[in-house]
Design a protein around this motif. Structure first.
Motif, short mmCIF file in Angstrom:
data_model
loop_
_atom_site.label_atom_id
_atom_site.label_comp_id
_atom_site.label_asym_id
_atom_site.label_seq_id
_atom_site.Cartn_x
_atom_site.Cartn_y
_atom_site.Cartn_z
N LYS A 232 0.85 -1.20 0.00
CA LYS A 232 0.00 0.00 0.00
C LYS A 232 0.88 1.24 0.00
O LYS A 232 1.88 1.29 0.70
N SER A 233 0.46 2.23 -0.77
CA SER A 233 1.19 3.50 -0.79
C SER A 233 0.76 4.37 0.39
O SER A 233 -0.19 4.04 1.11
N GLN B 119 -2.80 5.54 -0.06
CA GLN B 119 -3.71 4.49 -0.52
C GLN B 119 -5.07 4.53 0.17
O GLN B 119 -6.10 4.30 -0.45
#
Length: 160
Positions: A84-85, A88
């Motif tokens: 996940k960024s 996100q």
């Protein structure tokens, strides 16, 4: 599809091939629109994974991806195993609003669209193509999740 110059067997095969292609395309488009396939499906799958982890009070599940991948990095993963960024959560929240809005529009807000779409999906269940019927079954599940509380659907679905 004009098959007037073809013999009977070839004409029937050509018509059947077009029916199968059309029904598969129809089911694929509906799956994308209802977030059962494509980028939006990952948002729902990741949300389901996070909900399951919170329900079991096990945050270590957020660090695990699919069963065939091992995560040694210690970062939170999406349902497909991608990390996940930082942004996100906000991106997924916006996508989730769009998913719910589109489902609500297609199935609840416009009665003519909803009625015709639902009847077409129900009729696709009787089609003799496994690929289409499997996907249409998933679509029916999504429709029922979206409209379970709606009284107009109880009448429509009880007649079919």
């Amino acid at each position: 599809l004009f098959v007037g110059d073809l013999d009977r067997v070839t004409a029937d095969a050509a018509v059947e091939k077009n029916r199968v292609d059309l029904s598969r395309s129809f089911s694929d488009v509906l799956q994308v629109a209802l977030a059962l396939k494509g980028d939006w499906a990952l948002v729902l799958a990741t949300k389901a994974k996070e909900d399951a982890a919170m329900k079991k009070n096990d945050p270590s599940r957020l660090l695990s991806g699919p069963k065939n991948q091992v995560n040694n990095t210690g970062v939170i993963l999406n349902a497909d195993g991608s990390p996940k960024s930082a942004m996100q959560a906000s991106i997924d929240a916006r996508k989730l609003l769009r998913i719910n809005g589109l489902c609500r529009f297609l199935l609840l807000e416009n009665e003519s669209i909803a009625g015709n779409l639902t009847l077409a999906v129900i009729q696709c269940l009787s089609y003799p193509d496994q690929y289409t019927v499997r996907r249409i079954t998933k679509i029916c599940h999504r429709i029922l999740e979206t409209v379970a509380f709606s009284p107009q659907y109880s009448d429509l679905l009880s007649r079919q």
